[in-house]
Design a protein around this motif. Structure first.
Motif, PDB file in Angstrom:
ATOM      1  N   VAL A 128      34.737  26.362 -12.081  1.00 51.76           N
ATOM      2  CA  VAL A 128      33.732  25.580 -12.786  1.00 51.76           C
ATOM      3  C   VAL A 128      33.949  25.710 -14.282  1.00 51.76           C
ATOM      4  O   VAL A 128      34.092  26.819 -14.800  1.00 51.76           O
ATOM      5  N   GLY A 129      33.969  24.568 -14.994  1.00 49.09           N
ATOM      6  CA  GLY A 129      34.131  24.573 -16.451  1.00 49.09           C
ATOM      7  C   GLY A 129      35.549  24.846 -16.895  1.00 49.09           C
ATOM      8  O   GLY A 129      35.798  25.143 -18.040  1.00 49.09           O
ATOM      9  N   ALA A 154      26.245  22.633 -21.061  1.00 52.22           N
ATOM     10  CA  ALA A 154      27.052  23.488 -20.181  1.00 52.22           C
ATOM     11  C   ALA A 154      26.452  23.518 -18.780  1.00 52.22           C
ATOM     12  O   ALA A 154      27.180  23.446 -17.777  1.00 52.22           O
ATOM     13  N   GLN A 155      25.133  23.577 -18.706  1.00 52.70           N
ATOM     14  CA  GLN A 155      24.458  23.587 -17.409  1.00 52.70           C
ATOM     15  C   GLN A 155      24.675  22.263 -16.686  1.00 52.70           C
ATOM     16  O   GLN A 155      24.947  22.239 -15.476  1.00 52.70           O
ATOM     17  N   CYS A 184      27.192  20.235 -17.059  1.00 53.37           N
ATOM     18  CA  CYS A 184      28.591  20.176 -16.639  1.00 53.37           C
ATOM     19  C   CYS A 184      28.813  20.991 -15.369  1.00 53.37           C
ATOM     20  O   CYS A 184      29.536  20.566 -14.462  1.00 53.37           O
ATOM     21  N   GLU A 185      28.198  22.170 -15.309  1.00 52.81           N
ATOM     22  CA  GLU A 185      28.328  23.001 -14.110  1.00 52.81           C
ATOM     23  C   GLU A 185      27.756  22.291 -12.886  1.00 52.81           C
ATOM     24  O   GLU A 185      28.348  22.282 -11.802  1.00 52.81           O
ATOM     25  N   GLU A 186      26.586  21.682 -13.067  1.00 52.82           N
ATOM     26  CA  GLU A 186      25.972  20.967 -11.941  1.00 52.82           C
ATOM     27  C   GLU A 186      26.814  19.758 -11.528  1.00 52.82           C
ATOM     28  O   GLU A 186      26.961  19.470 -10.331  1.00 52.82           O
ATOM     29  N   GLN A 226      30.074  19.538 -11.894  1.00 50.25           N
ATOM     30  CA  GLN A 226      31.249  20.095 -11.208  1.00 50.25           C
ATOM     31  C   GLN A 226      30.912  20.457  -9.756  1.00 50.25           C
ATOM     32  O   GLN A 226      31.691  20.207  -8.849  1.00 50.25           O
ATOM     33  N   ARG A 227      29.735  21.067  -9.560  1.00 51.68           N
ATOM     34  CA  ARG A 227      29.326  21.434  -8.199  1.00 51.68           C
ATOM     35  C   ARG A 227      29.127  20.198  -7.328  1.00 51.68           C
ATOM     36  O   ARG A 227      29.475  20.189  -6.163  1.00 51.68           O
TER      37      ARG A 227
END
Length: 187
Positions: free
Chosen positions: A121-122, A176-177, A179-181, A183-184
């Motif tokens: 992730v990221g 950032a949060q 982007c993580e979500e 990606q998931r």
């Protein structure tokens, strides 16, 4: 007798001007130092001319006045340099705050790449570039803020900068949060 009274009056005026200059030096008051220094110099010339007319000047008065004038000149130079440095740091702080370090970070948030299965992730190159730009910006601003505090920049400007930094930190965390979500959800 009238000449003696005149000399005494001028000496008292010069001593009063020297005392004002000493107080201005202790207070680091640029304007008052300039005014008092001008007055001491003017009265010093008058007193020197009057004393050469027959009444000798005391030996300790001249060196004390000279040292005082040198100290005042030095203090004016230091205050001028300090004000110039303060202005330079304030300008650097404002430039740093108005620079758009988050442009690179927002570019990867707008067009994310599809993550491969098992990707970290990221870990996309665009994401790491944006996050690095933000971290570099935060580090630069922290350094400029520290220098601004040390130079005596106005507290209101420092508070404005801190609010701006907190706002950008919040945006950075949210980005950032998100982007993580994203990606998931893509994996």
């Amino acid at each position: 007798e009238t000449q003696l009274k005149s000399i005494r009056r001028e000496r008292c005026q010069r001593e009063a001007a020297e005392r004002r200059l000493q107080l201005a030096l202790k207070a680091h008051d640029h304007g008052e130092i300039e005014r008092s220094l001008h007055q001491v110099r003017a009265l010093g010339h008058v007193f020197a001319e009057a004393s050469s007319g027959g009444v000798p000047m005391a030996r300790q008065e001249a060196p004390q006045s000279v040292r005082l004038v040198e100290a005042a000149t030095s203090m004016l130079r230091q205050i001028g340099e300090s004000n110039a440095k303060k202005k330079q740091v304030t300008t650097a702080l404002m430039d740093c705050l108005h620079s758009d370090a988050s442009a690179a970070a927002s570019s990867f948030a707008a067009a994310p790449s599809a993550a491969a299965p098992g990707a970290v992730v990221g870990a996309s190159p665009q994401a790491s570039t944006g996050l690095k730009a933000d971290k570099d910006w935060f580090k630069d601003v922290a350094n400029v803020l520290l220098e601004a505090r040390q130079c005596g920049v106005a507290p209101s400007i420092l508070e404005q900068a801190k609010r701006e930094v907190r706002g950008r930190q919040r945006e950075h965390r949210e980005r950032a949060q998100a982007c993580e979500e994203l990606q998931r959800s893509l994996s």
